[in-house]
Design a protein around this motif. Structure first.
Motif, PDB file in Angstrom:
ATOM      1  N   ARG A 198      33.494  44.277  36.760  1.00  0.00           N
ATOM      2  CA  ARG A 198      33.989  44.012  38.109  1.00  0.00           C
ATOM      3  C   ARG A 198      34.396  42.542  38.315  1.00  0.00           C
ATOM      4  NH1 ARG A 198      32.300  48.208  41.567  1.00  0.00           N
ATOM      5  NH2 ARG A 198      32.235  46.832  43.365  1.00  0.00           N
ATOM      6  N   PRO A 199      35.290  42.027  37.482  1.00  0.00           N
ATOM      7  CA  PRO A 199      35.732  40.640  37.663  1.00  0.00           C
ATOM      8  C   PRO A 199      36.502  40.480  38.983  1.00  0.00           C
ATOM      9  CG  PRO A 199      37.167  41.776  36.123  1.00  0.00           C
ATOM     10  CD  PRO A 199      36.023  42.701  36.391  1.00  0.00           C
ATOM     11  N   HIS A 200      36.491  39.256  39.513  1.00  0.00           N
ATOM     12  CA  HIS A 200      37.238  39.001  40.741  1.00  0.00           C
ATOM     13  C   HIS A 200      38.741  39.145  40.502  1.00  0.00           C
ATOM     14  CE1 HIS A 200      33.410  36.779  41.362  1.00  0.00           C
ATOM     15  NE2 HIS A 200      33.543  37.224  42.593  1.00  0.00           N
ATOM     16  N   LEU A 201      39.210  38.649  39.341  1.00  0.00           N
ATOM     17  CA  LEU A 201      40.629  38.669  39.020  1.00  0.00           C
ATOM     18  C   LEU A 201      40.855  39.342  37.670  1.00  0.00           C
ATOM     19  CD1 LEU A 201      41.653  34.999  39.955  1.00  0.00           C
ATOM     20  CD2 LEU A 201      41.928  37.050  41.355  1.00  0.00           C
ATOM     21  N   TYR A 202      41.830  40.254  37.624  1.00  0.00           N
ATOM     22  CA  TYR A 202      42.285  40.824  36.360  1.00  0.00           C
ATOM     23  C   TYR A 202      43.684  40.279  36.119  1.00  0.00           C
ATOM     24  CZ  TYR A 202      43.913  44.201  32.885  1.00  0.00           C
ATOM     25  OH  TYR A 202      44.423  44.775  31.754  1.00  0.00           O
ATOM     26  N   VAL A 203      43.856  39.599  34.982  1.00  0.00           N
ATOM     27  CA  VAL A 203      45.076  38.846  34.733  1.00  0.00           C
ATOM     28  C   VAL A 203      45.826  39.425  33.540  1.00  0.00           C
ATOM     29  CG1 VAL A 203      45.971  36.584  34.067  1.00  0.00           C
ATOM     30  CG2 VAL A 203      44.104  36.742  35.708  1.00  0.00           C
ATOM     31  N   LYS A 204      47.149  39.550  33.696  1.00  0.00           N
ATOM     32  CA  LYS A 204      48.012  39.967  32.592  1.00  0.00           C
ATOM     33  C   LYS A 204      49.223  39.042  32.528  1.00  0.00           C
ATOM     34  CE  LYS A 204      47.687  43.102  30.235  1.00  0.00           C
ATOM     35  NZ  LYS A 204      47.056  43.210  28.892  1.00  0.00           N
ATOM     36  N   GLY A 205      49.937  39.114  31.405  1.00  0.00           N
ATOM     37  CA  GLY A 205      51.102  38.266  31.210  1.00  0.00           C
ATOM     38  C   GLY A 205      52.267  38.649  32.098  1.00  0.00           C
ATOM     39  N   GLY A 206      53.252  37.749  32.164  1.00  0.00           N
ATOM     40  CA  GLY A 206      54.384  37.941  33.058  1.00  0.00           C
ATOM     41  C   GLY A 206      55.327  39.044  32.657  1.00  0.00           C
ATOM     42  N   ASP A 207      55.138  39.661  31.473  1.00  0.00           N
ATOM     43  CA  ASP A 207      55.988  40.786  31.091  1.00  0.00           C
ATOM     44  C   ASP A 207      55.476  42.098  31.698  1.00  0.00           C
ATOM     45  OD1 ASP A 207      53.767  40.352  29.540  1.00  0.00           O
ATOM     46  OD2 ASP A 207      54.656  41.050  27.660  1.00  0.00           O
ATOM     47  N   TYR A 208      54.452  42.009  32.534  1.00  0.00           N
ATOM     48  CA  TYR A 208      53.937  43.159  33.269  1.00  0.00           C
ATOM     49  C   TYR A 208      54.054  42.894  34.775  1.00  0.00           C
ATOM     50  CZ  TYR A 208      51.555  44.572  28.903  1.00  0.00           C
ATOM     51  OH  TYR A 208      51.271  44.943  27.618  1.00  0.00           O
ATOM     52  N   THR A 209      54.013  43.962  35.562  1.00  0.00           N
ATOM     53  CA  THR A 209      53.788  43.852  37.005  1.00  0.00           C
ATOM     54  C   THR A 209      52.568  44.691  37.323  1.00  0.00           C
ATOM     55  OG1 THR A 209      55.120  45.798  37.574  1.00  0.00           O
ATOM     56  CG2 THR A 209      56.272  43.655  37.423  1.00  0.00           C
ATOM     57  N   PRO A 210      51.849  44.417  38.415  1.00  0.00           N
ATOM     58  CA  PRO A 210      50.654  45.218  38.732  1.00  0.00           C
ATOM     59  C   PRO A 210      50.939  46.713  38.793  1.00  0.00           C
ATOM     60  CG  PRO A 210      50.720  43.249  40.098  1.00  0.00           C
ATOM     61  CD  PRO A 210      52.014  43.282  39.337  1.00  0.00           C
ATOM     62  N   GLU A 211      52.138  47.073  39.256  1.00  0.00           N
ATOM     63  CA  GLU A 211      52.474  48.487  39.387  1.00  0.00           C
ATOM     64  C   GLU A 211      52.602  49.180  38.029  1.00  0.00           C
ATOM     65  OE1 GLU A 211      53.178  46.228  42.814  1.00  0.00           O
ATOM     66  OE2 GLU A 211      54.149  45.976  40.836  1.00  0.00           O
ATOM     67  N   MET A 212      52.877  48.403  36.978  1.00  0.00           N
ATOM     68  CA  MET A 212      53.033  48.964  35.639  1.00  0.00           C
ATOM     69  C   MET A 212      51.700  49.247  34.964  1.00  0.00           C
ATOM     70  SD  MET A 212      56.010  46.362  34.327  1.00  0.00           S
ATOM     71  CE  MET A 212      55.851  46.859  32.606  1.00  0.00           C
ATOM     72  N   LEU A 213      50.615  48.722  35.499  1.00  0.00           N
ATOM     73  CA  LEU A 213      49.327  48.756  34.798  1.00  0.00           C
ATOM     74  C   LEU A 213      48.467  49.938  35.223  1.00  0.00           C
ATOM     75  CD1 LEU A 213      48.469  44.947  35.106  1.00  0.00           C
ATOM     76  CD2 LEU A 213      49.342  46.134  33.082  1.00  0.00           C
ATOM     77  N   ASP A 214      47.943  50.670  34.228  1.00  0.00           N
ATOM     78  CA  ASP A 214      47.001  51.749  34.526  1.00  0.00           C
ATOM     79  C   ASP A 214      45.706  51.201  35.115  1.00  0.00           C
ATOM     80  OD1 ASP A 214      48.796  53.586  33.488  1.00  0.00           O
ATOM     81  OD2 ASP A 214      47.911  53.544  31.473  1.00  0.00           O
ATOM     82  N   GLU A 215      45.407  49.947  34.839  1.00  0.00           N
ATOM     83  CA  GLU A 215      44.144  49.355  35.291  1.00  0.00           C
ATOM     84  C   GLU A 215      44.148  48.987  36.777  1.00  0.00           C
ATOM     85  OE1 GLU A 215      44.884  47.904  31.018  1.00  0.00           O
ATOM     86  OE2 GLU A 215      46.039  48.367  32.827  1.00  0.00           O
ATOM     87  N   THR A 216      45.323  48.872  37.381  1.00  0.00           N
ATOM     88  CA  THR A 216      45.399  48.399  38.767  1.00  0.00           C
ATOM     89  C   THR A 216      44.582  49.250  39.742  1.00  0.00           C
ATOM     90  OG1 THR A 216      47.544  47.341  38.405  1.00  0.00           O
ATOM     91  CG2 THR A 216      46.967  47.896  40.680  1.00  0.00           C
ATOM     92  N   PRO A 217      44.652  50.599  39.700  1.00  0.00           N
ATOM     93  CA  PRO A 217      43.824  51.391  40.632  1.00  0.00           C
ATOM     94  C   PRO A 217      42.327  51.149  40.450  1.00  0.00           C
ATOM     95  CG  PRO A 217      45.554  52.750  39.672  1.00  0.00           C
ATOM     96  CD  PRO A 217      45.560  51.467  38.913  1.00  0.00           C
ATOM     97  N   VAL A 218      41.892  50.894  39.217  1.00  0.00           N
ATOM     98  CA  VAL A 218      40.464  50.625  38.963  1.00  0.00           C
ATOM     99  C   VAL A 218      40.054  49.326  39.645  1.00  0.00           C
ATOM    100  CG1 VAL A 218      38.753  50.142  37.178  1.00  0.00           C
ATOM    101  CG2 VAL A 218      40.514  51.867  36.776  1.00  0.00           C
ATOM    102  N   VAL A 219      40.870  48.289  39.473  1.00  0.00           N
ATOM    103  CA  VAL A 219      40.568  46.987  40.066  1.00  0.00           C
ATOM    104  C   VAL A 219      40.615  47.071  41.589  1.00  0.00           C
ATOM    105  CG1 VAL A 219      41.280  44.572  40.211  1.00  0.00           C
ATOM    106  CG2 VAL A 219      41.437  45.788  38.028  1.00  0.00           C
ATOM    107  N   ASP A 220      41.607  47.764  42.116  1.00  0.00           N
ATOM    108  CA  ASP A 220      41.709  47.928  43.570  1.00  0.00           C
ATOM    109  C   ASP A 220      40.485  48.648  44.128  1.00  0.00           C
ATOM    110  OD1 ASP A 220      44.164  46.678  43.600  1.00  0.00           O
ATOM    111  OD2 ASP A 220      45.329  48.549  43.631  1.00  0.00           O
ATOM    112  N   ALA A 221      39.970  49.614  43.371  1.00  0.00           N
ATOM    113  CA  ALA A 221      38.856  50.441  43.856  1.00  0.00           C
ATOM    114  C   ALA A 221      37.596  49.630  44.095  1.00  0.00           C
ATOM    115  CB  ALA A 221      38.589  51.583  42.871  1.00  0.00           C
ATOM    116  N   TYR A 222      37.312  48.631  43.244  1.00  0.00           N
ATOM    117  CA  TYR A 222      36.093  47.838  43.470  1.00  0.00           C
ATOM    118  C   TYR A 222      36.357  46.556  44.263  1.00  0.00           C
ATOM    119  CZ  TYR A 222      37.288  44.833  39.421  1.00  0.00           C
ATOM    120  OH  TYR A 222      37.891  43.962  38.542  1.00  0.00           O
TER     121      TYR A 222
END
Length: 489
Positions: A435-459
């Motif tokens: 449950r990190p405060h921030l999940y960071v990815k490189g600029g070749d991604y957008t949050p909408e592209m990531l499967d992990e985004t709903p998990v991070v949003d949930a907590y």
């Protein structure tokens, strides 16, 4: 080493030992600014003041460090009934120190040391003269208070002036010696011989003063070990830990066992202010929860190294010790241990940043990205795909480097605090666990592209994308090396 520091830290956190600090209290003030010119009135720099910081010094700093390390701390001392005395009280209260035993002497001036800094260089130090003295009634009250300490309490004496702690007070304390463990940090240890301290913490100069002779030979640590019996006898102490600044410290156990030497991280003298106070506090707090003398000395050395890496008179908190004591390979931890450590970091108000990847061949694009990620918070955790998941993601020829090597290289980077290996294709399980405060990815991604985004949003976390660093690619590096090998054939 790390395991010992970790174990001591956990015992301290659980036990919250009681520590009483007695001694000379000082207000340390650091005034800093920029220098752009020399005065016409005299050949001195003109400092354009930017910042004034007030901190605790002497026994007050020892108390503040003991509290920061998780102890319940009460301070006995004297300050003046002036603005500096009030400021020192405020600093101590903010640090969780009980100051009900800190007496204000009418008409007295609080001891202060003001360091004037221009362009990060100490240019002058201004000290107030005189030492506030406790009244006879206060001295009698202190003796009664100390006499009531319990066997599992710890008393730290910080004696830097005869005016503060007189020979008469020491005699009274010796006559009704408290049952608790007593640690004495004094310029003149011979005065405390009748009290029979459990541990004394002299510097090399204080040992020479105690013995009336210089330490022989170029190896001060070896000399201290050979003179162990003489040092303990002269101090009337059961044990000793002799501090040798850049040479570390040497612990001399009560049972005549072999001396133990700690390893220090050398630093400029200007950064060592208050490190001795931190060392004494950490030694006392670790010992209060049953840590052996040698291990307590290592714990104290790590704490001192933390503060000398900082500017001014600093304190070491319990949460500071684990990342400091860890060598690079110890930065690689399992997910369960990591969750416990991150809970501690989070309890200290630190922002936790998480990122992940294969990191097969580390290149400048990786390091720039990781440094940028670390700048977003206080703790950077890097998740690394294991070898099987890399093969699934990158193909059967990858990885080039085994996961153990990839993880060690990442842990050696100064911007990385923890490295954890995971076996899934994505770090969604780890994100749910840590449950990190921030999940960071490189600029070749957008949050909408990531499967992990709903998990991070949930907590309740946040997904961030960083800048893209063109011209650097592990795949491109592998192809380039392959072409060179083929061309050489």
């Amino acid at each position: 080493m790390t395991e010992e520091v970790d174990a001591a830290a956990r015992r301290i956190r659980d036990a919250k030992p009681r520590v009483t600090v007695l001694g000379t209290c000082i207000l340390d003030r650091w005034t800093s600014g920029d220098v752009h010119r020399v005065s016409r009135e005299a050949p001195v720099p003109v400092i354009e003041m930017r910042k004034v910081q007030s901190t605790a010094g002497g026994a007050a700093n020892t108390a503040l460090n003991a509290a920061a390390l998780g102890a319940q701390v009460r301070l006995l001392g004297v300050v003046g009934d002036d603005a500096d005395g009030k400021r020192l009280r405020d600093v101590l209260r903010a640090g969780g120190v009980d100051v009900t035993g800190l007496v204000s002497a009418p008409g007295a001036t609080t001891i202060s040391k003001t360091r004037v800094i221009g362009n990060d260089q100490i240019l002058a130090r201004l000290d107030t003269a005189g030492v506030p003295r406790p009244s006879d009634a206060v001295v009698r009250r202190w003796v009664r208070t100390l006499g009531a300490l319990r066997r599992d309490d710890t008393l730290i004496v910080c004696d830097y002036s005869r005016e503060m702690l007189s020979d008469e007070f020491i005699a009274a304390l010796a006559a009704s010696r408290p049952r608790c463990r007593i640690i004495v940090d004094a310029h003149d240890l011979g005065r405390w011989r009748a009290v029979q301290p459990d541990i004394v913490t002299p510097s090399a100069e204080e040992v020479e003063r105690l013995l009336g002779d210089e330490l022989p030979g170029p190896d001060r640590a070896a000399a201290v070990g050979k003179l162990a019996g003489h040092i303990l006898h002269a101090a009337g102490a059961s044990s000793a830990v002799v501090t040798l600044d850049h040479d570390g410290a040497v612990s001399l156990p009560h049972d005549g066992g072999a001396p133990h030497r700690t390893v220090a991280h050398p630093a400029p003298e200007s950064q060592a202010t208050g490190a001795g106070d931190t060392f004494a506090a950490a030694l006392a707090v670790a010992g209060a929860v049953g840590t052996r003398l040698a291990e307590a000395a290592d714990f104290a050395q790590h704490a001192a190294d933390v503060v000398i890496a900082r500017t001014g008179t600093a304190v070491c908190r319990l949460g500071d010790l684990l990342p400091h004591a860890r060598s690079p390979q110890h930065g690689v931890v399992d997910d369960v241990s990591l969750r416990e450590r991150l809970d501690e970091e989070r309890s200290l108000g630190k922002t936790i940043v998480f990122t992940n990847g294969c990191f097969d061949i580390l290149h400048p694009g990786h390091t720039a990205y990781l440094e940028q990620a670390r700048a977003l918070g206080d703790v950077l955790v890097v998740g690394v795909n294991d070898d099987d998941s890399v093969r699934r993601l990158k193909g059967p020829e990858r990885p080039i480097n085994a996961v153990e090597d990839r993880a060690r290289v990442l842990a050696a980077l100064g911007c990385v605090d923890y490295v954890v290996v995971f076996s899934e294709d994505t770090p969604m399980r780890l994100l749910s666990l840590l449950r990190p405060h921030l999940y960071v990815k490189g600029g070749d991604y957008t949050p909408e592209m990531l499967d992990e985004t709903p998990v991070v949003d949930a907590y309740g976390g946040e997904v961030r994308t960083l800048g893209y660093f063109p011209g650097h690619s592990t795949t491109a590096l592998v192809d380039k090396l392959s072409h060179r090998v083929d061309g050489a054939g």
